[in-house]
Design a protein around this motif. Structure first.
Motif, mmCIF file in Angstrom:
data_model
loop_
_atom_site.group_PDB
_atom_site.id
_atom_site.type_symbol
_atom_site.label_atom_id
_atom_site.label_comp_id
_atom_site.label_asym_id
_atom_site.label_seq_id
_atom_site.Cartn_x
_atom_site.Cartn_y
_atom_site.Cartn_z
ATOM 1 N N VAL A 158 -1.341 -25.805 -8.110
ATOM 2 C CA VAL A 158 -1.683 -25.312 -6.555
ATOM 3 C C VAL A 158 0.260 -24.376 -6.525
ATOM 4 C CG1 VAL A 158 -0.698 -25.121 -3.590
ATOM 5 C CG2 VAL A 158 -2.232 -27.167 -5.476
ATOM 6 N N SER A 159 0.100 -22.752 -5.864
ATOM 7 C CA SER A 159 1.039 -22.192 -6.251
ATOM 8 C C SER A 159 0.331 -21.232 -4.442
ATOM 9 C CB SER A 159 1.258 -21.137 -7.481
ATOM 10 O OG SER A 159 0.042 -20.029 -7.673
ATOM 11 N N ILE A 160 2.090 -20.874 -4.542
ATOM 12 C CA ILE A 160 2.211 -19.773 -3.372
ATOM 13 C C ILE A 160 2.892 -18.687 -4.270
ATOM 14 C CG2 ILE A 160 3.654 -20.703 -2.561
ATOM 15 C CD1 ILE A 160 2.231 -20.053 0.406
ATOM 16 N N THR A 161 2.684 -17.762 -3.229
ATOM 17 C CA THR A 161 3.026 -16.201 -3.784
ATOM 18 C C THR A 161 3.422 -15.462 -3.031
ATOM 19 O OG1 THR A 161 2.091 -16.603 -6.129
ATOM 20 C CG2 THR A 161 3.602 -14.252 -5.705
ATOM 21 N N PRO A 162 4.604 -15.145 -2.050
ATOM 22 C CA PRO A 162 4.573 -13.754 -1.036
ATOM 23 C C PRO A 162 5.071 -13.012 -1.334
ATOM 24 C CG PRO A 162 6.263 -15.069 -1.022
ATOM 25 C CD PRO A 162 5.493 -16.012 -2.385
ATOM 26 N N GLY A 163 4.475 -11.743 -1.704
ATOM 27 C CA GLY A 163 4.592 -10.217 -2.483
ATOM 28 C C GLY A 163 4.912 -9.472 -0.821
ATOM 29 N N ILE A 164 5.451 -7.986 -1.433
ATOM 30 C CA ILE A 164 5.765 -7.008 -0.474
ATOM 31 C C ILE A 164 5.332 -5.494 -1.660
ATOM 32 C CG2 ILE A 164 7.799 -6.658 -0.737
ATOM 33 C CD1 ILE A 164 8.563 -5.349 2.447
ATOM 34 N N ILE A 165 3.576 -4.847 -0.909
ATOM 35 C CA ILE A 165 3.696 -3.614 -2.016
ATOM 36 C C ILE A 165 4.419 -2.329 -0.792
ATOM 37 C CG2 ILE A 165 2.383 -2.837 -2.314
ATOM 38 C CD1 ILE A 165 0.598 -4.767 -3.233
ATOM 39 N N TRP A 166 5.062 -1.707 -1.389
ATOM 40 C CA TRP A 166 5.079 -0.155 -0.460
ATOM 41 C C TRP A 166 4.469 0.360 -1.724
ATOM 42 C CZ3 TRP A 166 10.423 2.055 -1.196
ATOM 43 C CH2 TRP A 166 10.955 3.733 0.340
ATOM 44 N N LEU A 167 3.837 1.863 -0.891
ATOM 45 C CA LEU A 167 2.948 2.261 -1.201
ATOM 46 C C LEU A 167 3.575 4.226 -0.303
ATOM 47 C CD1 LEU A 167 -0.576 1.673 -0.959
ATOM 48 C CD2 LEU A 167 0.987 1.770 -3.089
ATOM 49 N N THR A 168 4.021 4.617 -1.164
ATOM 50 C CA THR A 168 4.793 6.563 -0.820
ATOM 51 C C THR A 168 3.591 6.763 -1.075
ATOM 52 O OG1 THR A 168 5.907 7.164 -2.890
ATOM 53 C CG2 THR A 168 7.021 5.256 -1.304
ATOM 54 N N ALA A 169 3.597 8.528 0.037
ATOM 55 C CA ALA A 169 2.681 9.352 0.468
ATOM 56 C C ALA A 169 1.697 9.104 -0.526
ATOM 57 C CB ALA A 169 3.463 10.007 -1.477
ATOM 58 N N PRO A 170 1.039 8.387 -0.153
ATOM 59 C CA PRO A 170 -0.959 7.239 -0.170
ATOM 60 C C PRO A 170 -1.463 8.640 -0.922
ATOM 61 C CG PRO A 170 0.369 6.290 1.443
ATOM 62 C CD PRO A 170 1.360 7.231 1.883
ATOM 63 N N ASN A 171 -2.399 8.128 -1.725
ATOM 64 C CA ASN A 171 -3.479 9.258 -1.757
ATOM 65 C C ASN A 171 -2.676 10.658 -2.401
ATOM 66 O OD1 ASN A 171 -5.993 9.678 -2.522
ATOM 67 N ND2 ASN A 171 -6.801 10.402 -0.683
ATOM 68 N N HIS A 172 -1.421 10.474 -3.118
ATOM 69 C CA HIS A 172 -0.407 10.987 -3.578
ATOM 70 C C HIS A 172 -0.507 12.575 -3.206
ATOM 71 C CE1 HIS A 172 -0.066 8.446 -7.496
ATOM 72 N NE2 HIS A 172 -1.668 8.676 -7.685
ATOM 73 N N ASP A 173 -0.781 12.048 -1.074
ATOM 74 C CA ASP A 173 -0.578 13.725 -0.660
ATOM 75 C C ASP A 173 1.046 12.637 0.215
ATOM 76 O OD1 ASP A 173 -0.708 15.139 1.584
ATOM 77 O OD2 ASP A 173 -2.831 15.426 0.970
ATOM 78 N N ASN A 174 1.761 13.877 0.405
ATOM 79 C CA ASN A 174 3.277 13.703 1.165
ATOM 80 C C ASN A 174 3.040 13.597 2.955
ATOM 81 O OD1 ASN A 174 5.083 13.337 -0.605
ATOM 82 N ND2 ASN A 174 5.440 14.975 -0.883
ATOM 83 N N ARG A 175 1.493 13.927 3.050
ATOM 84 C CA ARG A 175 1.449 14.478 4.401
ATOM 85 C C ARG A 175 0.700 12.671 5.276
ATOM 86 N NH1 ARG A 175 -2.658 19.350 3.285
ATOM 87 N NH2 ARG A 175 -3.419 18.483 2.172
ATOM 88 N N ASN A 176 0.397 11.991 4.346
ATOM 89 C CA ASN A 176 -0.045 9.983 4.939
ATOM 90 C C ASN A 176 1.016 9.686 4.785
ATOM 91 O OD1 ASN A 176 -2.624 11.289 4.295
ATOM 92 N ND2 ASN A 176 -2.844 11.182 2.113
ATOM 93 N N PRO A 177 1.139 9.038 5.875
ATOM 94 C CA PRO A 177 2.618 7.938 5.658
ATOM 95 C C PRO A 177 2.573 6.777 5.063
ATOM 96 C CG PRO A 177 1.397 8.671 8.070
ATOM 97 C CD PRO A 177 0.291 8.846 7.034
ATOM 98 N N ASP A 178 3.582 6.340 4.564
ATOM 99 C CA ASP A 178 3.268 5.920 3.268
ATOM 100 C C ASP A 178 2.714 4.022 3.912
ATOM 101 O OD1 ASP A 178 5.546 7.111 2.090
ATOM 102 O OD2 ASP A 178 7.267 6.309 2.813
#
Length: 540
Positions: free
Chosen positions: A508-528
């Motif tokens: 048994v294991s537990i894994t907390p994680g956080i993922i930050w996507l900047t400019a989703p879809n490789h377009d800065n007009r889309n919010p992080d």
């Protein structure tokens, strides 16, 4: 010359001398249980000098007899810790076993014309002992004959077919946050359950039948740009597995693996598969259930430019440090699959991927050079990661030539540095949409094995998910969804991920994680988009 009776007496005699070595209490038991023939202690080791036995002293009452057995006849063994344990009681069967060993040793001495080493009084004693322990010796020899017969049978059969069951359950409690993502998502709970039935027919091969049930969905990155490719993206995907099932049980893998000689291992697959199952993806984060939480964080996406259903692959061990792995798979697709009969499918007209990887690993350094040639009728070069434009879908059949470089370097037992670079040269073959496209991705990984506790793993990933960096003409660009005048992804978005796997038990294991996507879809007009996830894994 010793007569035939003398030889038998000698054979019995050598052990007879043992009687004076063992404590008299050894003869107090009348137990004749056959199970006592096999002592529970560790295996004995032959000694050539009584001085090798650390618990034997010249003042011991049986020292001279023991010295004679060791140095004259060589038929006494000690325990691995160099003790003799002369005060331990023994059964008549144990004594008979020792007697039999010394009988054999004396016969060897006679056969080697060294009978003068055997004293007359020893022969007399051995003869008496042989008569006294005739029943036990006969029983022992009968057991030896039976064991030899069983050993011969086992050597002939070598292995009996066995099937083992493995169970793997992974759950995800996750949500996505951002100006658009918060409203598009709710905290959700998903799972993937697998049952592996592994059967071996020779002890070296393996037939794996895997059943799978899942209800996983990808979180919605809620992109608005570019308009023709807006909506969710695979940048938020946790696993390279189905995101459309609703808990039904399906056959997920049917694979037979077997060795050919010492250097070659062959894999035959009749269901979903990808190169990372056969070759080393060279990252400590690859395992889907105990590695990085995100699909992109686990592996270089160029390992699977299309989904693969069935085929043949192999590992060839060139040397202890170098291997060459290769394979050929049909496409897993509703159009273009090798199992389908329409004009765009089948073995010769359907999709495929052919790949090869050279892997080098020595000491702390490991790296690999990967090449994948793919063809897909309708699915472009979809790696289940990156922007929607990077899939090159919508321009008809696509040929892909993908190249990957992966490395990992163990700087210390608690710190590893690794990463990859991936490039795909795609060529669209559609009527009126012919052209070339380029897709790049990369990542740098920091791994912290045994962080805080043995079995734990900390990880940091920084990279760029697959991004369309250019197309050769406007027609191709617009056919895959880009607006007029735009031939590539507009901007560069980054993938930043951190996680910590805590191993509660072996299972048994537990894994907390956080993922930050900047400019989703490789377009800065889309919010992080920021994704929070808690993964729990049960493996049995």
């Amino acid at each position: 010359m010793v007569n035939k009776l003398g030889k038998s007496a000698i054979a019995a005699s050598t052990i007879a001398l043992c009687t004076s070595v063992f404590s008299s209490s050894a003869f107090a038991t009348d137990s004749l249980e056959l199970s006592t023939i096999e002592p529970s202690d560790s295996a004995l080791e032959q000694v050539t000098s009584v001085s090798q036995l650390t618990d034997v002293r010249p003042t011991d009452w049986a020292f001279q007899a023991l010295q004679s057995l060791v140095e004259r006849y060589g038929c006494i063994a000690g325990y691995p810790d160099r003790t003799y344990r002369g005060n331990r009681a023994l059964t008549r069967f144990e004594f008979a076993a020792g007697l039999n060993a010394c009988l054999d040793r004396v016969n060897e001495l006679i056969a080697a014309s060294t009978a003068d080493l055997v004293k007359k009084e020893d022969l007399t004693t051995l003869q008496k002992l042989q008569e006294q322990f005739a029943v036990e010796l006969a029983t022992l020899r009968g057991r030896v004959d039976a064991l030899e017969a069983r050993t011969t049978t086992l050597e002939r059969q070598q292995f009996s077919t066995t099937t083992k069951l493995g169970v793997e359950l992974v759950t995800y409690l996750a949500d996505a946050f951002g100006r658009n993502a918060s409203d598009a998502n709710n905290t959700n709970f998903g799972y993937r359950l697998r049952f592996d039935f592994d059967t071996s027919f020779s002890g070296e091969d393996r037939l794996r039948v895997r059943l799978q049930s899942t209800n996983l969905r990808r979180l919605d990155t809620a992109t608005n740009f570019p308009v023709g490719l807006a909506g969710g993206t695979d940048e938020s995907r946790f696993l390279a597995t189905s995101v459309s099932q609703n808990g039904e049980i399906t056959l997920n893998r049917l694979q037979y693996r077997f060795p050919v000689g010492q250097q070659l291992t062959v894999y035959l697959d009749a269901n979903t598969i990808d190169p990372s199952i056969v070759t080393d993806p060279i990252t400590p984060f690859n395992d889907q259930v105990i590695g990085a939480p995100s699909n992109f964080g686990q592996i270089n996406p160029v390992y699977f430019p299309i989904g693969n259903r069935a085929g043949l692959a192999a590992n060839f061990r060139v040397s202890p440090a170098i291997s060459f792995d290769f394979g050929y798979y049909g496409e897993d697709s509703t159009i273009g699959g090798p199992n389908l009969t329409d004009s765009r499918s089948g073995i010769f007209n359907g999709g495929y991927s052919a790949w090869g990887q050279l892997v080098y690993g020595s000491g702390a350094l490991k790296f690999g050079l990967l090449y994948v040639n793919s063809y897909s009728v309708v699915n472009g070069v979809d790696t289940l990661a990156g922007s929607n434009a990077a899939k090159v879908i919508g321009a008809g059949p696509v040929i892909g030539n993908s190249y990957g470089f992966q490395f990992n370097y163990r700087i210390s037992p608690r710190f590893e540095l690794g990463g990859w670079l991936g490039y795909t040269a795609a060529r669209a073959l559609g009527d009126g949409t012919k052209g070339d496209a380029s897709v790049w991705n990369y990542a740098i990984n920091l791994a912290f094995p045994d962080l805080g506790k043995t079995g734990n793993l900390g990880g940091i990933i920084f990279g760029m998910q697959p991004r369309l960096t250019g197309t050769s003409n406007d027609t191709l660009a617009q056919s895959i969804g880009l607006p007029a005048g735009q031939r590539s992804d507009r901007d560069i978005g980054y993938h930043i991920e951190a996680f910590y796997r805590y191993q509660f038990t072996d299972n048994v294991s537990i894994t907390p994680g956080i993922i930050w996507l900047t400019a989703p879809n490789h377009d800065n007009r889309n919010p992080d988009v920021v994704i929070g996830v808690i993964r729990t894994t049960f493996v049995f």
